[in-house]
Write an enzyme that holds these catalytic residues in place. Sequence first.
Site, PDB file in Angstrom:
ATOM      1  N   ASP A  16      39.238  48.272 -15.913  1.00 12.02           N
ATOM      2  CA  ASP A  16      39.382  49.300 -16.535  1.00 12.02           C
ATOM      3  C   ASP A  16      38.320  49.707 -17.305  1.00 12.02           C
ATOM      4  O   ASP A  16      38.140  49.511 -18.334  1.00 12.02           O
ATOM      5  CB  ASP A  16      40.669  49.149 -17.426  1.00 12.02           C
ATOM      6  CG  ASP A  16      41.200  50.467 -18.043  1.00 12.02           C
ATOM      7  OD1 ASP A  16      40.833  51.421 -17.423  1.00 12.02           O
ATOM      8  OD2 ASP A  16      42.035  50.277 -18.895  1.00 12.02           O
ATOM      9  N   GLU A  95      40.066  60.577 -12.395  1.00  6.65           N
ATOM     10  CA  GLU A  95      41.107  61.458 -12.983  1.00  6.65           C
ATOM     11  C   GLU A  95      40.937  63.026 -13.163  1.00  6.65           C
ATOM     12  O   GLU A  95      39.888  63.203 -13.576  1.00  6.65           O
ATOM     13  CB  GLU A  95      41.357  60.985 -14.681  1.00  6.65           C
ATOM     14  CG  GLU A  95      42.660  61.645 -15.213  1.00  6.65           C
ATOM     15  CD  GLU A  95      43.182  60.423 -16.129  1.00  6.65           C
ATOM     16  OE1 GLU A  95      44.279  60.657 -16.848  1.00  6.65           O
ATOM     17  OE2 GLU A  95      42.495  59.206 -16.168  1.00  6.65           O
ATOM     18  N   LYS A 131      43.835  60.318 -10.089  1.00  7.25           N
ATOM     19  CA  LYS A 131      44.677  59.965 -11.446  1.00  7.25           C
ATOM     20  C   LYS A 131      45.264  61.284 -11.711  1.00  7.25           C
ATOM     21  O   LYS A 131      44.730  62.407 -12.138  1.00  7.25           O
ATOM     22  CB  LYS A 131      44.076  59.172 -12.524  1.00  7.25           C
ATOM     23  CG  LYS A 131      43.645  57.682 -12.248  1.00  7.25           C
ATOM     24  CD  LYS A 131      43.042  57.110 -13.278  1.00  7.25           C
ATOM     25  CE  LYS A 131      43.722  56.789 -14.381  1.00  7.25           C
ATOM     26  NZ  LYS A 131      43.218  56.074 -15.459  1.00  7.25           N
ATOM     27  N   THR A 155      49.406  57.892 -14.048  1.00  9.61           N
ATOM     28  CA  THR A 155      48.923  57.365 -15.325  1.00  9.61           C
ATOM     29  C   THR A 155      49.762  58.088 -16.248  1.00  9.61           C
ATOM     30  O   THR A 155      50.714  58.778 -16.426  1.00  9.61           O
ATOM     31  CB  THR A 155      47.541  57.518 -15.530  1.00  9.61           C
ATOM     32  OG1 THR A 155      47.227  56.654 -16.479  1.00  9.61           O
ATOM     33  CG2 THR A 155      46.983  59.050 -15.720  1.00  9.61           C
ATOM     34  N   PHE A 177      51.691  52.024 -19.228  1.00 10.28           N
ATOM     35  CA  PHE A 177      51.096  51.823 -20.401  1.00 10.28           C
ATOM     36  C   PHE A 177      51.543  50.822 -21.344  1.00 10.28           C
ATOM     37  O   PHE A 177      52.244  51.056 -22.228  1.00 10.28           O
ATOM     38  CB  PHE A 177      50.484  53.007 -21.064  1.00 10.28           C
ATOM     39  CG  PHE A 177      49.255  53.636 -20.279  1.00 10.28           C
ATOM     40  CD1 PHE A 177      49.121  53.472 -19.162  1.00 10.28           C
ATOM     41  CD2 PHE A 177      48.320  54.402 -20.896  1.00 10.28           C
ATOM     42  CE1 PHE A 177      47.941  54.295 -18.417  1.00 10.28           C
ATOM     43  CE2 PHE A 177      47.176  54.995 -20.452  1.00 10.28           C
ATOM     44  CZ  PHE A 177      47.070  54.726 -19.304  1.00 10.28           C
TER      45      PHE A 177
END
Length: 316
Positions: A16, A95, A131, A155, A177
């Site tokens: 990440d 993203e 994303k 996400t 998350f």
Amino acid sequence: MNQLNQLKKFTIVVADTSDIESIYKYQPEDATTNPSLILQAVKLPSNQHFIDKAVEYAKKKGGSYKQKIINASDKILVDLGIKILEHIPGYISSEVDARLSFNQEKCILKAQKLINMYENEGISRDRVLIKLASTWECIKAAEELRKDNILCNLTLLFSFAQARACAESNAFLISPFVGRIYDWYKSYNLIKSSSFAEDPGVLSVRKIYYFYKEHSYKTIIMGASFRHIDQILQLSGCDRLTISIDLLKQLQLNTNKIERKLTPPNIFKTPPSRLSEAEFRWEHNQDIMAVQKLSDGINAFGKDQLSLENILSKKI
């Protein structure tokens, strides 16, 4: 054997980060980025050439001042993704602007644009995950995009309703998350146990994992946003785990033995009927934590996107 290498026996490890050197060092299968990580990356002196190249690209493309800034921002996202792909065998997650999270059509158009930019640079769409925030609009956008072989990473996922809607829409991958769920419960003094096995973020992913496996959903589960290596170890066996550089380092330095915690069941069930939009919105709305954290995440990513655009605006 260190814990990172042990973990890789049970789970696909994803980095990440947008930091190329760290990706080279820890050798993950995939890598994920977001607007916050992109912003951090372009602020590094060693990455200023990405800004210069993006500004040059935007000026050549032409259009309005606003469109030039958008094009430059998209160029940085793609160029960083291409650079990262040189060091990993799998996927890069890039993203879409979080400010589009409630507009299905604009998310589709942006995803198509990013994929075309990758493909124009010789990168197959098979290596890119777009994303999108796990709003109803983005989940439906991902469903449409998959028909065009554009795969998505849903996400900012905090509620079971989000996870269920993603699976029912045949999303390629979700990113629940863990750490942000933990943060919310901790901020309200709602953590009831010191055991990470009972961590609310861990429990959320565990519930999703067994629901998906019991009903034979193909959507990949990639736990994300960890605060402690014990949260990660409690989810060993999850399809994928995307881990920050600091925690990858801790795992690499630790040699304590780990065991697989998540294993697919042998008993399978018929999936429930699909959630309607109204049912999804109601069920998601019942989870106050999820409502707050989804909003916070979209807003934070939107602000970081704006900060990146402000940097570019000074050069265009």
